[in-house]
Design a protein around this motif. Sequence first.
Motif, mmCIF file in Angstrom:
data_model
loop_
_atom_site.group_PDB
_atom_site.id
_atom_site.type_symbol
_atom_site.label_atom_id
_atom_site.label_comp_id
_atom_site.label_asym_id
_atom_site.label_seq_id
_atom_site.Cartn_x
_atom_site.Cartn_y
_atom_site.Cartn_z
ATOM 1 N N THR A 164 -0.263 22.307 30.212
ATOM 2 C CA THR A 164 0.924 23.164 30.224
ATOM 3 C C THR A 164 2.219 22.353 30.214
ATOM 4 O OG1 THR A 164 -0.270 24.892 31.431
ATOM 5 C CG2 THR A 164 2.131 25.024 31.406
ATOM 6 N N MET A 165 2.425 21.563 31.249
ATOM 7 C CA MET A 165 3.679 20.823 31.346
ATOM 8 C C MET A 165 3.748 19.646 30.363
ATOM 9 S SD MET A 165 5.359 22.720 33.257
ATOM 10 C CE MET A 165 6.837 21.723 33.101
ATOM 11 N N PRO A 166 2.635 18.953 30.088
ATOM 12 C CA PRO A 166 2.713 17.927 29.034
ATOM 13 C C PRO A 166 3.162 18.500 27.693
ATOM 14 C CG PRO A 166 0.765 17.546 30.357
ATOM 15 C CD PRO A 166 1.348 18.859 30.814
ATOM 16 N N SER A 167 2.700 19.705 27.354
ATOM 17 C CA SER A 167 3.107 20.292 26.069
ATOM 18 C C SER A 167 4.584 20.674 26.086
ATOM 19 C CB SER A 167 2.250 21.514 25.735
ATOM 20 O OG SER A 167 2.555 22.625 26.557
ATOM 21 N N ILE A 168 5.074 21.177 27.208
ATOM 22 C CA ILE A 168 6.491 21.527 27.327
ATOM 23 C C ILE A 168 7.352 20.271 27.244
ATOM 24 C CG2 ILE A 168 8.241 22.377 28.944
ATOM 25 C CD1 ILE A 168 6.216 24.503 29.838
ATOM 26 N N SER A 169 6.903 19.210 27.893
ATOM 27 C CA SER A 169 7.635 17.946 27.820
ATOM 28 C C SER A 169 7.712 17.450 26.376
ATOM 29 C CB SER A 169 6.936 16.890 28.691
ATOM 30 O OG SER A 169 7.569 15.625 28.559
ATOM 31 N N VAL A 170 6.610 17.549 25.638
ATOM 32 C CA VAL A 170 6.600 17.120 24.242
ATOM 33 C C VAL A 170 7.505 18.013 23.400
ATOM 34 C CG1 VAL A 170 5.192 16.796 22.176
ATOM 35 C CG2 VAL A 170 4.326 16.033 24.388
ATOM 36 N N ASN A 171 7.503 19.323 23.669
ATOM 37 C CA ASN A 171 8.427 20.223 22.969
ATOM 38 C C ASN A 171 9.859 19.722 23.093
ATOM 39 O OD1 ASN A 171 6.739 23.305 23.987
ATOM 40 N ND2 ASN A 171 6.522 22.179 22.084
ATOM 41 N N LEU A 172 10.255 19.394 24.313
ATOM 42 C CA LEU A 172 11.625 18.957 24.573
ATOM 43 C C LEU A 172 11.914 17.592 23.948
ATOM 44 C CD1 LEU A 172 11.802 20.101 28.300
ATOM 45 C CD2 LEU A 172 13.109 21.096 26.400
ATOM 46 N N ARG A 173 10.955 16.679 24.037
ATOM 47 C CA ARG A 173 11.130 15.360 23.422
ATOM 48 C C ARG A 173 11.298 15.495 21.905
ATOM 49 N NH1 ARG A 173 9.736 11.142 26.887
ATOM 50 N NH2 ARG A 173 8.647 11.824 28.772
ATOM 51 N N ALA A 174 10.499 16.384 21.310
ATOM 52 C CA ALA A 174 10.568 16.574 19.866
ATOM 53 C C ALA A 174 11.920 17.127 19.452
ATOM 54 C CB ALA A 174 9.446 17.504 19.413
ATOM 55 N N LEU A 175 12.441 18.056 20.227
ATOM 56 C CA LEU A 175 13.746 18.633 19.914
ATOM 57 C C LEU A 175 14.843 17.579 19.997
ATOM 58 C CD1 LEU A 175 13.336 22.017 21.781
ATOM 59 C CD2 LEU A 175 13.630 21.716 19.318
ATOM 60 N N GLN A 176 14.775 16.749 21.028
ATOM 61 C CA GLN A 176 15.771 15.676 21.132
ATOM 62 C C GLN A 176 15.612 14.682 19.981
ATOM 63 O OE1 GLN A 176 15.531 12.952 24.508
ATOM 64 N NE2 GLN A 176 17.762 12.784 24.556
ATOM 65 N N MET A 177 14.376 14.398 19.627
ATOM 66 C CA MET A 177 14.141 13.473 18.521
ATOM 67 C C MET A 177 14.685 14.034 17.211
ATOM 68 S SD MET A 177 10.519 11.905 17.184
ATOM 69 C CE MET A 177 10.443 10.849 15.736
ATOM 70 N N LEU A 178 14.453 15.314 16.962
ATOM 71 C CA LEU A 178 14.986 15.937 15.750
ATOM 72 C C LEU A 178 16.510 15.850 15.738
ATOM 73 C CD1 LEU A 178 14.825 17.612 13.175
ATOM 74 C CD2 LEU A 178 14.655 19.667 14.603
ATOM 75 N N PHE A 179 17.125 16.178 16.855
ATOM 76 C CA PHE A 179 18.583 16.158 16.975
ATOM 77 C C PHE A 179 19.142 14.770 16.635
ATOM 78 C CE2 PHE A 179 22.515 15.758 19.478
ATOM 79 C CZ PHE A 179 23.196 16.901 19.079
ATOM 80 N N ASN A 180 18.497 13.733 17.173
ATOM 81 C CA ASN A 180 19.020 12.378 16.995
ATOM 82 C C ASN A 180 18.540 11.719 15.709
ATOM 83 O OD1 ASN A 180 20.553 12.281 19.413
ATOM 84 N ND2 ASN A 180 18.691 11.938 20.596
ATOM 85 N N THR A 181 17.287 11.941 15.351
ATOM 86 C CA THR A 181 16.751 11.322 14.136
ATOM 87 C C THR A 181 17.466 11.838 12.890
ATOM 88 O OG1 THR A 181 14.570 11.018 15.153
ATOM 89 C CG2 THR A 181 14.667 10.980 12.748
ATOM 90 N N ALA A 182 17.745 13.134 12.894
ATOM 91 C CA ALA A 182 18.451 13.712 11.751
ATOM 92 C C ALA A 182 19.924 13.349 11.745
ATOM 93 C CB ALA A 182 18.295 15.235 11.757
ATOM 94 N N GLY A 183 20.420 12.825 12.866
ATOM 95 C CA GLY A 183 21.837 12.465 12.945
ATOM 96 C C GLY A 183 22.737 13.690 12.997
ATOM 97 N N MET A 184 22.335 14.700 13.765
ATOM 98 C CA MET A 184 23.107 15.938 13.806
ATOM 99 C C MET A 184 24.487 15.748 14.413
ATOM 100 S SD MET A 184 20.153 18.801 14.603
ATOM 101 C CE MET A 184 21.312 20.176 14.506
ATOM 102 N N GLU A 185 24.661 14.702 15.196
ATOM 103 C CA GLU A 185 25.985 14.411 15.749
ATOM 104 C C GLU A 185 27.010 14.207 14.634
ATOM 105 O OE1 GLU A 185 28.252 11.101 18.594
ATOM 106 O OE2 GLU A 185 26.071 11.078 18.392
ATOM 107 N N SER A 186 26.562 13.698 13.482
ATOM 108 C CA SER A 186 27.481 13.425 12.384
ATOM 109 C C SER A 186 28.069 14.686 11.777
ATOM 110 C CB SER A 186 26.770 12.626 11.288
ATOM 111 O OG SER A 186 25.750 13.400 10.665
ATOM 112 N N LEU A 187 27.495 15.845 12.107
ATOM 113 C CA LEU A 187 28.047 17.108 11.621
ATOM 114 C C LEU A 187 29.261 17.544 12.417
ATOM 115 C CD1 LEU A 187 24.751 19.174 11.082
ATOM 116 C CD2 LEU A 187 26.035 17.845 9.389
ATOM 117 N N LEU A 188 29.424 16.953 13.601
ATOM 118 C CA LEU A 188 30.525 17.345 14.482
ATOM 119 C C LEU A 188 31.837 16.679 14.080
ATOM 120 C CD1 LEU A 188 28.633 16.961 17.868
ATOM 121 C CD2 LEU A 188 29.529 19.139 16.974
ATOM 122 N N PRO A 189 32.956 17.395 14.224
ATOM 123 C CA PRO A 189 34.261 16.764 14.043
ATOM 124 C C PRO A 189 34.427 15.651 15.069
ATOM 125 C CG PRO A 189 34.453 19.155 14.081
ATOM 126 C CD PRO A 189 33.069 18.842 14.520
#
Length: 375
Positions: free
Chosen positions: A275-300
């Motif tokens: 249960t909690m390992p899968s939730i932890s991976v969900n959150l890690r994946a979301l952070q990885m997507l956010f940073n790997t894709a470079g979503m910060e670069s979309l911000l002013p």
Amino acid sequence: MRLWHSLALGLLLMVHTAMPAVAQEGSALSPRVLGEAALPGVMAKAVDDFVVPGYRDLSQSTALLVEATSALCRAPSEPALGTTRAAFSGVVRKWSAIEIVRLGPALEQNRFERFLFYPDRKSTGLKQVQAILAKGDETATEPGRLKTKSVAVQGLGALEYVLYGTGAEVLAGKNGDFRCRYGHAISQNLKAIAGELLAAWEKPDGIQAAWKKPGPGNPLFRDNKEAATELLGILVHSVEMVKDQRLRPFYAGAIDGKRDEGRPKLAIYWRSENTMPSISVNLRALQMLFNTAGMESLLPADSRSIAGSVNFLFKSLIGAADRIDGPIDAVLADEKQRATLDFIALNTADLLDRLNRDFGGAIGLGAGFSFADGD
């Protein structure tokens, strides 16, 4: 409990303090023009550096699961059962890292539900799996016929019951032959679905081409705004999933000042303690997507601190999820671990607001933009 609530409140205050004034007041956000140059590159990195590798990892883990179940059926033993269970947990983790991309090929041919049927609110799927085991339905041991059956009997939930549910101990001996062959068929089905998902995303002129080149002739994204909405939507809807579909079913926190005793058997993967390992991976994946894709670069430039706050919340949530250990019924009986669950619930709500309101508004999706409202 008071200590954890104080820490949670302190975290929220720290994050809000770190945010610029424009991000603290959703109604004050001014629509921005999305960077025409940045968005295609962000979408391309999301595909090449996150989605495709994620499905590749899933495909490899399901192949290992097929090997493990095959070996277990040929020579049942306690060590072989342990290896198969470890392979199952490996697939759960790889799936948890990519299930957040719940769109496109995952929705075609009911692939998502066939891979993971959850929640099973009326235990319909559980009853169907139990019936197959009780009757010794040989058609369920044939992958070609299994995939035509109910989605509830051919995915991770069904395999978890086969490996961990009532009577699973027979898998270590000869009396578990039918149960093992059914589990092997499920693992083959999971491998086939993972392979289809990977092939769909690897196809150069398929969905990856649509993601990489938004424009008038694109069947998915007519412009950069639509592409940005899809990408940010993955984050928003997945954080909602963690909050409302993965945590709340088994623990809703204090309700009107009354303690929620919890419902451990409504937690996903409770039998295998994933249960909690899968939730932890969900959150890690979301952070990885956010940073790997470079979503910060979309911000002013004057709103880049939003990305810092998002990452701060991700890091705090992942750390909290990793601190929760053991069977969910034991977790719910432990005051310290329950307080950690409260912390996660509180801060997933704040993370959702950061992404939906602050980030979405800053990149031009509009002040108070709400995915939940379908805007």
